[in-house]
Design an enzyme around this catalytic site. Structure first.
Site, PDB file in Angstrom:
ATOM      1  N   LYS A 101       7.179  -2.363 -13.318  1.00  0.00           N
ATOM      2  CA  LYS A 101       6.240  -1.310 -12.925  1.00  0.00           C
ATOM      3  C   LYS A 101       6.861   0.087 -12.949  1.00  0.00           C
ATOM      4  O   LYS A 101       6.167   1.069 -13.142  1.00  0.00           O
ATOM      5  CB  LYS A 101       5.666  -1.615 -11.543  1.00  0.00           C
ATOM      6  CG  LYS A 101       4.665  -2.764 -11.585  1.00  0.00           C
ATOM      7  CD  LYS A 101       3.766  -2.758 -10.373  1.00  0.00           C
ATOM      8  CE  LYS A 101       2.619  -3.738 -10.542  1.00  0.00           C
ATOM      9  NZ  LYS A 101       3.045  -5.152 -10.409  1.00  0.00           N
ATOM     10  N   GLU A 123      -2.884   3.420  -5.960  1.00  0.00           N
ATOM     11  CA  GLU A 123      -3.428   2.282  -5.228  1.00  0.00           C
ATOM     12  C   GLU A 123      -2.396   1.162  -5.312  1.00  0.00           C
ATOM     13  O   GLU A 123      -1.592   1.125  -6.226  1.00  0.00           O
ATOM     14  CB  GLU A 123      -4.738   1.816  -5.862  1.00  0.00           C
ATOM     15  CG  GLU A 123      -4.567   0.908  -7.092  1.00  0.00           C
ATOM     16  CD  GLU A 123      -3.929   1.588  -8.298  1.00  0.00           C
ATOM     17  OE1 GLU A 123      -4.032   2.820  -8.408  1.00  0.00           O
ATOM     18  OE2 GLU A 123      -3.327   0.880  -9.128  1.00  0.00           O
ATOM     19  N   SER A 393       8.833 -10.540 -15.724  1.00  0.00           N
ATOM     20  CA  SER A 393       8.360  -9.208 -15.312  1.00  0.00           C
ATOM     21  C   SER A 393       8.999  -8.689 -14.031  1.00  0.00           C
ATOM     22  O   SER A 393       9.074  -7.484 -13.827  1.00  0.00           O
ATOM     23  CB  SER A 393       6.832  -9.232 -15.159  1.00  0.00           C
ATOM     24  OG  SER A 393       6.435 -10.263 -14.267  1.00  0.00           O
TER      25      SER A 393
HETATM   26  C1  LIG Z   1       2.322  -6.241 -10.625  1.00  0.00           C
HETATM   27  C2  LIG Z   1       3.101  -7.309 -11.263  1.00  0.00           C
HETATM   28  C3  LIG Z   1       2.562  -8.102 -12.303  1.00  0.00           C
HETATM   29  C4  LIG Z   1       1.141  -7.993 -12.753  1.00  0.00           C
HETATM   30  O1  LIG Z   1       0.766  -6.771 -13.307  1.00  0.00           O
HETATM   31  P1  LIG Z   1       0.554  -6.557 -14.860  1.00  0.00           P
HETATM   32  O2  LIG Z   1      -0.051  -5.215 -14.945  1.00  0.00           O
HETATM   33  O3  LIG Z   1      -0.341  -7.645 -15.347  1.00  0.00           O
HETATM   34  O4  LIG Z   1       1.889  -6.636 -15.495  1.00  0.00           O
HETATM   35  C5  LIG Z   1       3.374  -9.033 -12.912  1.00  0.00           C
HETATM   36  N1  LIG Z   1       4.652  -9.217 -12.515  1.00  0.00           N
HETATM   37  C6  LIG Z   1       5.196  -8.501 -11.514  1.00  0.00           C
HETATM   38  C7  LIG Z   1       6.604  -8.760 -11.135  1.00  0.00           C
HETATM   39  C8  LIG Z   1       4.453  -7.524 -10.868  1.00  0.00           C
HETATM   40  O5  LIG Z   1       5.013  -6.810  -9.871  1.00  0.00           O
END
Ligand SMILES: *Cc1c(COP(=O)(O)O)cnc(C)c1O
Length: 408
Positions: A101, A123, A393
């Site tokens: 993010k 948000e 992610s």
């Molecule tokens: C917020 C988040 C997501 C989901 O958000 P996307 O916009 O779909 O990437 C996925 N993995 C992590 C670690 C997150 O913090």
């Protein structure tokens, strides 16, 4: 100044139309008062991306602050255990603040600075985007206000405290279900009122044009790096790229660089929660009854809704995947059959979480565990020389309480 290894660009080959449509999806469904603000933002974004000074500033921060490029890790023991395709992990969990993010938050906060907007609003659901926004705002000396449902605030105490430590004000939202969708509604309301001095920093590839394009562009660093790293480390492109899909930003960030590599399968994984039949999930594409095209928060995409068009309550063990809609470009990629979408249930994600802990020494985010679950399902069906690339992610430290409760 550190040289930009991976200069980002707005991909002219895959732009939405002038009003932000990806085929029949996307667009701008907003109050009239926001149209000039969105036009101003669109122009500022394109000007920034065309400015080498902005590119250099962003790349320098990504290198010296975020810690980019994040590495690719070959998951050797997981691969051996499954006995099929080779599994590689793109390590967004190693980025500053522990997830992808920050790529988007930094890019947009720099854009706000360039536009002369000193006040940032955002948000947040689980708090991850709020933390990334508060981090970027602290770094750049901006005022930051984060809207968060009061139910989410109670569930995510540590992230509320993190945001406050970083100097942000967390504003509780008491309307509706007091969760993410109500927080987005409140943030949009604030923006309408304070648009002169305020920048709305949206957290995923969602919302009215230009947000889906902008977030894709800032997150595309994931795929640009990964593609180059895979070529360097393996001499070939992966056969499959897998990412979890909440709003869709980490997935589009990985997929975009591979979009024209037609031999590379792109697979998004939604939150199957307690299973489609239970109705407790966030699988916008997989639920043939509830998931239909519709408008939510300024964009047209697949939305979980009842027969009257009321937005459905969603469930996932991972807060970051728990949203009733999905980025419009994913709806488009699916319709074009360039990407496919599947789901992993809470149980499958928890199983994948434990396997990655025990076999690789990596504690993944529960969101990312959904992508790992798909790799676990798929790898044994593929030959040994096939390569599966999973976008990890984020890291799972934030999820330890949830996992502990779920495993009891
Ligand atoms: C917020 C988040 C997501 C989901 O958000 P996307 O916009 O779909 O990437 C996925 N993995 C992590 C670690 C997150 O913090």
């Amino acid at each position: 100044m550190i040289q930009a290894k991976n200069p980002m660009h707005v991909d002219a080959a895959h732009l939405p139309d002038a009003r932000g449509h990806f085929g029949e999806f996307g667009g701008r469904f907003v109050p009239e008062t926001l149209v000039p603000a969105l036009d101003e933002l669109t122009a500022a974004f394109h000007a920034a991306m065309a400015d080498p000074a902005f590119q250099a500033q962003y790349s320098e921060l990504q290198a010296s602050y975020t810690g980019r490029p994040t590495p690719i890790t070959f998951a050797r023991r997981l691969t051996e255990h499954l006995g099929g395709a080779q599994i590689y992990l793109k390590r967004e969990d190693l980025a500053h603040t522990g997830a992808h993010k920050i790529n988007n938050a930094l890019g947009q906060a720099l854009l706000a600075q360039r536009m002369g907007k000193p006040r940032i609003i955002a948000e947040t659901g689980a708090g991850q985007h709020g933390v990334a926004s508060a981090t970027a705002a602290a770094l750049l000396g901006q005022e930051c206000h984060v809207y968060m449902g009061s139910v989410d605030m109670a569930r995510q105490r540590p992230n509320v405290f993190r945001m406050q430590l970083l100097g942000a004000e967390v504003i509780p939202v008491e309307s509706g279900t007091r969760t993410l969708k109500d927080a987005i509604t409140e943030a949009i309301r604030d923006w309408v009122t304070n648009v002169e001095n305020t920048y709305y920093l949206m957290g995923s590839a969602l919302g009215p044009h230009p947000y889906p394009l902008m977030v894709r562009t800032f997150q595309s660093v994931i795929g640009i790096e990964a593609r180059q790293q895979m070529l360097e480390q393996t001499g070939q492109l992966p056969d499959v790229c897998i990412a979890c899909v909440g709003g869709g930003s980490n997935a589009i960030g990985l997929f975009h660089a591979f979009r024209d590599d037609e031999a590379v399968d792109l697979v998004g994984v939604e939150a199957g929660g307690r299973g489609i039949a239970s109705g407790e999930h966030a699988a916008r594409f997989a639920d043939p009854n509830m998931g239909r095209p519709g408008v939510l928060h300024g964009t047209r995409s697949f939305v979980l809704q009842d027969s009257d068009g009321q937005i459905m309550n969603t469930h996932s063990v991972s807060a970051g995947l728990d949203y009733a809609s999905v980025g419009p470009e994913h709806a488009y990629l699916r319709q074009m059959e360039r990407a496919t979408y599947t789901l992993a249930t809470d149980d499958e994600a928890l199983h994948a979480f434990q396997m990655l802990c025990q076999l690789e020494g990596i504690i993944p985010a529960l969101e990312s565990s959904h992508a790992v679950a798909e790799a676990i399902r798929r790898a044994p069906t593929l030959p040994h020389d096939a390569i599966v690339l999973v976008n990890l992610s984020g890291r799972g430290d934030k999820d330890l309480d949830t996992v502990l409760k779920a495993l009891e």
